[in-house]
Design a protein around this motif. Structure first.
Motif, PDB file in Angstrom:
ATOM      1  N   VAL A 222       0.854  -1.186   0.000  1.00  0.00           N
ATOM      2  CA  VAL A 222       0.000   0.000   0.000  1.00  0.00           C
ATOM      3  C   VAL A 222       0.890   1.235   0.000  1.00  0.00           C
ATOM      4  O   VAL A 222       1.813   1.349   0.829  1.00  0.00           O
ATOM      5  CB  VAL A 222      -0.926   0.028   1.230  1.00  0.00           C
ATOM      6  N   LYS A 223       0.629   2.162  -0.903  1.00  0.00           N
ATOM      7  CA  LYS A 223       1.335   3.442  -0.925  1.00  0.00           C
ATOM      8  C   LYS A 223       0.334   4.557  -0.738  1.00  0.00           C
ATOM      9  O   LYS A 223      -0.694   4.610  -1.427  1.00  0.00           O
ATOM     10  CB  LYS A 223       2.092   3.636  -2.236  1.00  0.00           C
ATOM     11  N   VAL A 224       0.626   5.432   0.212  1.00  0.00           N
ATOM     12  CA  VAL A 224      -0.253   6.560   0.528  1.00  0.00           C
ATOM     13  C   VAL A 224       0.491   7.853   0.206  1.00  0.00           C
ATOM     14  O   VAL A 224       1.666   8.010   0.568  1.00  0.00           O
ATOM     15  CB  VAL A 224      -0.657   6.542   2.018  1.00  0.00           C
ATOM     16  N   THR A 225      -0.180   8.785  -0.490  1.00  0.00           N
ATOM     17  CA  THR A 225       0.438  10.063  -0.848  1.00  0.00           C
ATOM     18  C   THR A 225      -0.463  11.225  -0.461  1.00  0.00           C
ATOM     19  O   THR A 225      -1.694  11.092  -0.407  1.00  0.00           O
ATOM     20  CB  THR A 225       0.739  10.138  -2.355  1.00  0.00           C
ATOM     21  N   GLY A 226       0.164  12.364  -0.184  1.00  0.00           N
ATOM     22  CA  GLY A 226      -0.554  13.587   0.164  1.00  0.00           C
ATOM     23  C   GLY A 226       0.334  14.796  -0.082  1.00  0.00           C
ATOM     24  O   GLY A 226       1.492  14.646  -0.492  1.00  0.00           O
ATOM     25  N   PRO A 227      -0.157  16.013   0.197  1.00  0.00           N
ATOM     26  CA  PRO A 227       0.622  17.223  -0.089  1.00  0.00           C
ATOM     27  C   PRO A 227       1.769  17.478   0.877  1.00  0.00           C
ATOM     28  O   PRO A 227       2.673  18.258   0.577  1.00  0.00           O
ATOM     29  CB  PRO A 227      -0.424  18.339   0.003  1.00  0.00           C
ATOM     30  N   GLY A 228       1.782  16.823   2.042  1.00  0.00           N
ATOM     31  CA  GLY A 228       2.811  17.106   3.039  1.00  0.00           C
ATOM     32  C   GLY A 228       2.550  18.431   3.736  1.00  0.00           C
ATOM     33  O   GLY A 228       1.609  19.163   3.414  1.00  0.00           O
ATOM     34  N   ILE A 247      -5.265   3.326   8.173  1.00  0.00           N
ATOM     35  CA  ILE A 247      -5.292   2.258   7.173  1.00  0.00           C
ATOM     36  C   ILE A 247      -4.737   0.970   7.765  1.00  0.00           C
ATOM     37  O   ILE A 247      -5.317  -0.110   7.613  1.00  0.00           O
ATOM     38  CB  ILE A 247      -4.502   2.684   5.924  1.00  0.00           C
ATOM     39  N   VAL A 248      -3.614   1.086   8.471  1.00  0.00           N
ATOM     40  CA  VAL A 248      -2.960  -0.088   9.041  1.00  0.00           C
ATOM     41  C   VAL A 248      -3.835  -0.766  10.089  1.00  0.00           C
ATOM     42  O   VAL A 248      -3.850  -2.001  10.202  1.00  0.00           O
ATOM     43  CB  VAL A 248      -1.590   0.303   9.630  1.00  0.00           C
ATOM     44  N   THR A 249      -4.585   0.004  10.856  1.00  0.00           N
ATOM     45  CA  THR A 249      -5.405  -0.587  11.922  1.00  0.00           C
ATOM     46  C   THR A 249      -6.809  -0.963  11.466  1.00  0.00           C
ATOM     47  O   THR A 249      -7.366  -1.977  11.914  1.00  0.00           O
ATOM     48  CB  THR A 249      -5.517   0.377  13.114  1.00  0.00           C
ATOM     49  N   GLU A 250      -7.396  -0.182  10.565  1.00  0.00           N
ATOM     50  CA  GLU A 250      -8.792  -0.409  10.199  1.00  0.00           C
ATOM     51  C   GLU A 250      -8.965  -1.455   9.101  1.00  0.00           C
ATOM     52  O   GLU A 250      -9.973  -2.169   9.081  1.00  0.00           O
ATOM     53  CB  GLU A 250      -9.454   0.908   9.778  1.00  0.00           C
ATOM     54  N   LEU A 251      -7.995  -1.555   8.179  1.00  0.00           N
ATOM     55  CA  LEU A 251      -8.157  -2.515   7.091  1.00  0.00           C
ATOM     56  C   LEU A 251      -8.247  -3.961   7.582  1.00  0.00           C
ATOM     57  O   LEU A 251      -9.152  -4.692   7.149  1.00  0.00           O
ATOM     58  CB  LEU A 251      -7.022  -2.369   6.069  1.00  0.00           C
ATOM     59  N   PRO A 252      -7.366  -4.425   8.464  1.00  0.00           N
ATOM     60  CA  PRO A 252      -7.496  -5.814   8.912  1.00  0.00           C
ATOM     61  C   PRO A 252      -8.838  -6.097   9.583  1.00  0.00           C
ATOM     62  O   PRO A 252      -9.453  -7.142   9.345  1.00  0.00           O
ATOM     63  CB  PRO A 252      -6.333  -5.986   9.899  1.00  0.00           C
ATOM     64  N   GLY A 285       3.966   7.493   2.217  1.00  0.00           N
ATOM     65  CA  GLY A 285       4.230   6.452   3.195  1.00  0.00           C
ATOM     66  C   GLY A 285       3.817   5.104   2.621  1.00  0.00           C
ATOM     67  O   GLY A 285       3.058   5.037   1.642  1.00  0.00           O
ATOM     68  N   ILE A 286       4.332   4.029   3.202  1.00  0.00           N
ATOM     69  CA  ILE A 286       4.034   2.699   2.686  1.00  0.00           C
ATOM     70  C   ILE A 286       3.698   1.741   3.820  1.00  0.00           C
ATOM     71  O   ILE A 286       4.109   1.947   4.969  1.00  0.00           O
ATOM     72  CB  ILE A 286       5.207   2.112   1.871  1.00  0.00           C
ATOM     73  N   SER A 322      -2.845   3.732  -3.116  1.00  0.00           N
ATOM     74  CA  SER A 322      -2.812   2.733  -4.185  1.00  0.00           C
ATOM     75  C   SER A 322      -2.459   1.382  -3.592  1.00  0.00           C
ATOM     76  O   SER A 322      -1.753   1.280  -2.581  1.00  0.00           O
ATOM     77  CB  SER A 322      -1.787   3.124  -5.256  1.00  0.00           C
ATOM     78  N   LEU A 323      -2.958   0.317  -4.221  1.00  0.00           N
ATOM     79  CA  LEU A 323      -2.749  -1.040  -3.736  1.00  0.00           C
ATOM     80  C   LEU A 323      -2.103  -1.894  -4.820  1.00  0.00           C
ATOM     81  O   LEU A 323      -2.592  -1.954  -5.945  1.00  0.00           O
ATOM     82  CB  LEU A 323      -4.097  -1.667  -3.340  1.00  0.00           C
ATOM     83  N   GLU A 324      -1.003  -2.531  -4.466  1.00  0.00           N
ATOM     84  CA  GLU A 324      -0.430  -3.579  -5.313  1.00  0.00           C
ATOM     85  C   GLU A 324      -0.662  -4.899  -4.594  1.00  0.00           C
ATOM     86  O   GLU A 324      -0.153  -5.108  -3.493  1.00  0.00           O
ATOM     87  CB  GLU A 324       1.066  -3.357  -5.539  1.00  0.00           C
ATOM     88  N   TYR A 325      -1.454  -5.763  -5.204  1.00  0.00           N
ATOM     89  CA  TYR A 325      -1.833  -7.041  -4.588  1.00  0.00           C
ATOM     90  C   TYR A 325      -1.168  -8.150  -5.395  1.00  0.00           C
ATOM     91  O   TYR A 325      -1.477  -8.361  -6.563  1.00  0.00           O
ATOM     92  CB  TYR A 325      -3.352  -7.199  -4.603  1.00  0.00           C
TER      93      TYR A 325
END
Length: 439
Positions: A222-228, A247-252, A285-286, A322-325
């Motif tokens: 998972v790659k997350v992007t924003g304006p910083g 994302i890390v806590t809610e997705l599972p 972040g990833i 974005s997701l690479e599965y």
């Protein structure tokens, strides 16, 4: 199938007592075990030496050139015609007539990128950083031994069908099973069987389970992007680290609520990274992890479910995700009838207490690819010295087996192949097996 009693998990039922008759009342040959004992008296020393040779010369996935050549050489010496796979490693070989059912016995031939830590073993790996730490050298030797015995049965006209030996490359990569299938390795095969070493089970025991026995195993990126921005003004930007944490806590948790709990679908993160200083909100972040699952339907649905959930969480915090599965292997789901064939075979060649229940594992095993196309079963073969202390596991540099497991595996695989062929062909006079000629 008999339903388990109270408190017994499905798939862990005790084995039913075998009767003297097979399907439709066909009588099982009574002379199989003595024939196997005669064969092993002549070939066990050779098979142990073959295993030690493979153990000393391990090769990683798609580099198993020497291993492939050694197997092919021994099969040709027995008058068989192995077919090397197109990539040059791995092979399959047919035994017996083309009419009647076809049963496959599968072995994986690759090693692991681990240092062999067995200081005192005379057959310690000679390849730095490569070792047979999962028992694939044993799997290969057992299928070879079973094949040599079955070739003698075929020569005597006592094989009511065909047995196909699959020596598969790159199980650990994974992907070797797909290469076998692409080369026609399971074309025309009615059932497939495999054994896997289990250091938790003692030599002389066979671990059986119906239904899922190993899990699907996929990788996600998972790659997350924003304006910083500045940590003093998170309201003027997208708080990427906070969003990534969500994302890390809610997705599972959300993913587990979208499927039947019995599927054991789980997402576990192994790496999370974002930012480089304390007072700056990063612009990317990833997170990387694995998805494991015991249910084939849930496994097929997992990528789309995860993608939808990821977009939902990311949108709530105004970041892009974005997701690479990356698909790994499907779950290995044992067909109940094939498990029963293992059980019936074990009743002929093992001691009465030789069959034991085995639990599910969330580890991956690409034998599952075969079982998506044809029925079959994977069983656990005990390789632990009876009464030995301590805990043992696979994928360790000090992994080894009690080599008395090799003749046990040969007996089980040969008897299982014959049991499956008898079930499919039911020869009119099974007692003629007593007249088999042994080389």
């Amino acid at each position: 199938m008999t339903q388990p009693g109270p408190g017994v998990m499905p798939g862990l039922e005790p084995p039913t007592a075998p009767g003297p008759h097979g399907p439709a009342g066909s009588e099982r040959p009574a002379a199989l075990r003595p024939q196997l004992e005669v064969f092993l008296a002549r070939h066990e020393e050779e098979l142990v030496a073959f295993r030690r040779d493979l153990h000393m010369h391990p090769e990683l996935g798609y580099n198993e050139h020497r291993t492939t050549a050694r197997i092919a050489e021994r099969l040709r010496l027995a008058g068989l015609e192995p077919l090397i796979l197109p990539k040059g490693t791995g092979l399959f070989c047919d035994i017996g007539p083309g009419d009647g059912p076809t049963i496959a016995l599968r072995a994986d031939i690759d090693a692991l990128p681990l240092q062999d830590e067995k200081e005192d073993a005379p057959y310690r790996s000679t390849a730095p950083g490569v070792a047979h730490a999962c028992g694939h050298d044993v799997h290969t030797t057992m299928v070879l031994g079973a094949g040599l015995f079955l070739a003698q049965q075929a020569e005597a006209g006592l094989l009511p069908g065909r047995v196909r030996l699959l020596f598969q490359p790159a199980e650990e990569t994974p992907g070797g099973a797909l290469d076998v299938m692409a080369a026609g390795g399971i074309t025309g095969v009615d059932r497939a069987f495999a054994l896997h070493c289990d250091p938790r089970i003692e030599v002389g025991e066979l671990g059986l389970r119906s239904g899922p026995i190993t899990a699907a195993c996929d990788k996600v990126y998972v790659k997350v992007t924003g304006p910083g921005g500045h940590t003093a003004r998170p309201h003027l930007t997208a708080d990427l680290v906070y969003a990534l944490a969500k994302i890390v806590t809610e997705l599972p948790a959300a993913l587990s609520r979208r499927v039947d709990p019995r599927s054991s679908l789980s997402l576990v993160w192994g790496r999370v990274s974002a930012g480089s200083v304390a007072n700056a909100i990063p612009d990317d972040g990833i997170a990387e992890g694995t998805v494991r699952c015991l249910d084939d339907e849930a496994w097929h649905r997992a990528p789309e479910m995860m993608k939808a959930l990821l977009q939902s969480v990311a949108a709530a915090y105004d970041v892009e995700a974005s997701l690479e599965y990356v698909r790994g292997v499907p779950p290995t789901v044992n067909e109940a009838a094939s498990v029963q064939m293992f059980r019936d075979a074990a009743a002929q060649v093992l001691e009465p207490e030789g069959v034991v229940p085995t639990p599910q594992s969330l580890g991956g095993e690409d034998f599952g690819w075969y079982l998506e196309s044809i029925p079959g079963a994977l069983a656990r073969l005990g390789v632990r010295t009876p009464g030995s202390p301590g805990e043992y596991d696979l994928h360790r540099g000090d992994f080894d087996v009690d080599e008395r497991c090799i003749p046990v595996g040969v007996r089980v695989l040969a008897a299982t192949a014959l049991t499956a062929l008898w079930d499919g062909a039911r020869p009119a006079d099974p007692e003629t097996v007593e007249g088999a000629t042994l080389a």
